[in-house]
Design an enzyme around this catalytic site. Structure first.
Site, PDB file in Angstrom:
ATOM      1  N   ASP A 143       0.831  -1.202   0.000  1.00 43.88           N
ATOM      2  CA  ASP A 143       0.000   0.000   0.000  1.00 43.88           C
ATOM      3  C   ASP A 143       0.864   1.250   0.000  1.00 43.88           C
ATOM      4  OD1 ASP A 143      -2.629   1.410   2.108  1.00 43.88           O
ATOM      5  OD2 ASP A 143      -2.365   1.395  -0.064  1.00 43.88           O
ATOM      6  N   LYS A 146       2.896   3.364  -5.630  1.00 41.64           N
ATOM      7  CA  LYS A 146       2.393   2.351  -6.561  1.00 41.64           C
ATOM      8  C   LYS A 146       3.461   1.900  -7.553  1.00 41.64           C
ATOM      9  CE  LYS A 146      -0.884   3.307  -3.984  1.00 41.64           C
ATOM     10  NZ  LYS A 146      -0.896   2.544  -2.703  1.00 41.64           N
ATOM     11  N   ASP A 171      -3.206  -3.050  -2.572  1.00 39.99           N
ATOM     12  CA  ASP A 171      -4.284  -2.064  -2.612  1.00 39.99           C
ATOM     13  C   ASP A 171      -4.134  -1.211  -3.873  1.00 39.99           C
ATOM     14  OD1 ASP A 171      -5.351   0.804  -0.626  1.00 39.99           O
ATOM     15  OD2 ASP A 171      -6.521  -0.662  -1.759  1.00 39.99           O
ATOM     16  N   ASN A 172      -5.207  -0.592  -4.313  1.00 42.57           N
ATOM     17  CA  ASN A 172      -5.177   0.441  -5.359  1.00 42.57           C
ATOM     18  C   ASN A 172      -4.676  -0.008  -6.719  1.00 42.57           C
ATOM     19  OD1 ASN A 172      -3.734   1.976  -2.662  1.00 42.57           O
ATOM     20  ND2 ASN A 172      -5.779   2.592  -3.307  1.00 42.57           N
ATOM     21  N   GLU A 201     -11.382   4.174  -1.270  1.00 42.81           N
ATOM     22  CA  GLU A 201     -11.889   4.388   0.084  1.00 42.81           C
ATOM     23  C   GLU A 201     -12.796   5.619   0.167  1.00 42.81           C
ATOM     24  OE1 GLU A 201      -8.728   3.688  -0.666  1.00 42.81           O
ATOM     25  OE2 GLU A 201      -7.365   5.231   0.019  1.00 42.81           O
TER      26      GLU A 201
HETATM   27  C1  LIG Z   1       9.323   3.180  -0.494  1.00 39.01           C
HETATM   28  N1  LIG Z   1       8.506   3.206   0.714  1.00 39.01           N
HETATM   29  N2  LIG Z   1       8.742   2.420   1.776  1.00 39.01           N
HETATM   30  C2  LIG Z   1       7.818   2.707   2.694  1.00 39.01           C
HETATM   31  C3  LIG Z   1       6.951   3.711   2.224  1.00 39.01           C
HETATM   32  C4  LIG Z   1       5.840   4.389   2.753  1.00 39.01           C
HETATM   33  C5  LIG Z   1       5.232   5.372   1.982  1.00 39.01           C
HETATM   34  C6  LIG Z   1       4.069   6.169   2.562  1.00 39.01           C
HETATM   35  O1  LIG Z   1       3.262   5.372   3.413  1.00 39.01           O
HETATM   36  C7  LIG Z   1       3.214   6.751   1.484  1.00 39.01           C
HETATM   37  C8  LIG Z   1       3.253   8.115   1.255  1.00 39.01           C
HETATM   38  C9  LIG Z   1       2.464   8.641   0.226  1.00 39.01           C
HETATM   39  C10 LIG Z   1       1.706   7.805  -0.603  1.00 39.01           C
HETATM   40  C11 LIG Z   1       1.709   6.422  -0.369  1.00 39.01           C
HETATM   41  C12 LIG Z   1       1.007   5.477  -1.295  1.00 39.01           C
HETATM   42  N3  LIG Z   1      -0.436   5.505  -1.262  1.00 39.01           N
HETATM   43  C13 LIG Z   1      -1.082   6.199  -2.204  1.00 39.01           C
HETATM   44  O2  LIG Z   1      -0.476   6.897  -3.019  1.00 39.01           O
HETATM   45  C14 LIG Z   1      -2.568   6.098  -2.243  1.00 39.01           C
HETATM   46  C15 LIG Z   1      -3.254   7.083  -2.953  1.00 39.01           C
HETATM   47  C16 LIG Z   1      -4.658   7.061  -3.013  1.00 39.01           C
HETATM   48  C17 LIG Z   1      -5.365   8.110  -3.774  1.00 39.01           C
HETATM   49  C18 LIG Z   1      -6.353   7.754  -4.695  1.00 39.01           C
HETATM   50  C19 LIG Z   1      -7.044   8.743  -5.392  1.00 39.01           C
HETATM   51  C20 LIG Z   1      -6.729  10.092  -5.177  1.00 39.01           C
HETATM   52  F1  LIG Z   1      -7.389  11.043  -5.840  1.00 39.01           F
HETATM   53  C21 LIG Z   1      -5.714  10.434  -4.275  1.00 39.01           C
HETATM   54  C22 LIG Z   1      -5.039   9.456  -3.574  1.00 39.01           C
HETATM   55  C23 LIG Z   1      -5.380   6.030  -2.373  1.00 39.01           C
HETATM   56  C24 LIG Z   1      -4.679   5.043  -1.677  1.00 39.01           C
HETATM   57  O3  LIG Z   1      -5.338   4.030  -1.052  1.00 39.01           O
HETATM   58  C25 LIG Z   1      -3.277   5.070  -1.611  1.00 39.01           C
HETATM   59  O4  LIG Z   1      -2.645   4.059  -0.942  1.00 39.01           O
HETATM   60  C26 LIG Z   1       2.450   5.894   0.695  1.00 39.01           C
HETATM   61  C27 LIG Z   1       5.688   5.654   0.702  1.00 39.01           C
HETATM   62  C28 LIG Z   1       6.780   4.957   0.161  1.00 39.01           C
HETATM   63  C29 LIG Z   1       7.414   4.000   0.942  1.00 39.01           C
HETATM   64 MG   LIG Z   2      -4.029   2.480  -0.483  1.00 44.37          MG
END
Ligand SMILES: Cn1ncc2cc([C@H](O)c3cccc(CNC(=O)c4cc(-c5ccc(F)cc5)cc(O)c4O)c3)ccc21
Ligand SMILES: [Mg+2]
Length: 216
Positions: A143, A146, A171-172, A201
């Site tokens: 999650d 992406k 997810d997604n 969600e």
């Molecule tokens: C490398 N690494 N290692 C650990 C680690 C941890 C992170 C952060 O936890 C993190 C920060 C920002 C974004 C995310 C990904 N999640 C999303 O981008 C997402 C978007 C949407 C959505 C959908 C429609 C919209 F209009 C806007 C957002 C719906 C969803 O359920 C999502 O999960 C995860 C990142 C890289 C990492």
């Molecule tokens: Mg997600």
């Protein structure tokens, strides 16, 4: 200065959830995100409705890896369903998210089952065996970014962290989408995949999760 969304989400948990009651923490976050301020938690439809909860219950994993903790919503959902003695390792590179997630996990009373590690999946996955004593993961919940789903899946394979029967749940895969991951996992002879249609969600936007079993 103005608070951040994760800080406001934590405030909602503290105000409306009962300490030590994980279900009330999940409900508090869902209510906050549905009625006050949207946030990218896997949510109640993709969570309870069908997939996340049913996959966790079905796999009954001893070791779980979560990529992307954010505020800890899915961490709490998963940890609540784990059998006694099971461990969930969750990776978060953003220190602000990690700080909030630790407090959400603590409010749910799940610190014993959850090990939140700060850092990037690409750096931490190769350390899982030597530093965290992990033999392999029974369940991986993807999650995070992406465009990291595919490289990290390949990294998990290379590090020998998947065994026959290990389950990947992503997810997604529709929104925002992870096309290269879907292409790989659905065409690889090493996996058997199943798609679960759902919605982004707290919205009516199409989304879905992909469940893939590693065949070894
Ligand atoms: C490398 N690494 N290692 C650990 C680690 C941890 C992170 C952060 O936890 C993190 C920060 C920002 C974004 C995310 C990904 N999640 C999303 O981008 C997402 C978007 C949407 C959505 C959908 C429609 C919209 F209009 C806007 C957002 C719906 C969803 O359920 C999502 O999960 C995860 C990142 C890289 C990492
Ligand atoms: Mg997600």
């Amino acid at each position: 200065t103005r608070s951040t969304r994760p800080q406001r989400l934590l405030g909602a948990v503290r105000r409306t959830a009962t300490r030590g009651d994980p279900r009330s923490v999940v409900r508090a976050i869902d209510d906050f995100c549905r009625h006050t301020e949207w946030a990218m938690n896997v949510g109640d439809e993709k969570g309870t409705g069908c997939i996340l909860d049913s996959v966790v219950s079905e796999v009954s994993p001893a070791t779980v890896l979560e990529l992307g903790t954010y505020c800890g919503y899915s961490t709490v959902r998963i940890a609540t369903l784990l059998p006694p003695g099971a461990k969930l390792i969750t990776l978060e590179f953003n220190p602000d998210f990690a700080l909030i997630a630790r407090q959400v996990i603590a409010w749910a009373g799940l610190e014993e089952k959850v090990h939140l590690v700060e850092g990037s999946s690409g750096d931490l996955i190769p350390l899982m065996k030597e530093k965290f004593g992990v033999k392999s993961f029974d369940l991986v919940f993807l999650d995070h970014w992406k465009d990291r789903y595919l490289p990290d899946t390949k990294l998990l394979e290379e590090c020998g962290l998947l065994q026959k029967g290990s389950v990947l749940l992503a997810d997604n895969v529709i929104c925002p989408g992870s096309p290269d991951y879907l292409e790989y996992i659905r065409n690889s002879p090493k996996y058997r995949s199943q798609h679960f249609k759902s919605h982004l969600e707290y919205t009516k936007v199409e989304d879905g999760l992909e469940k893939s079993v590693f065949l070894g």
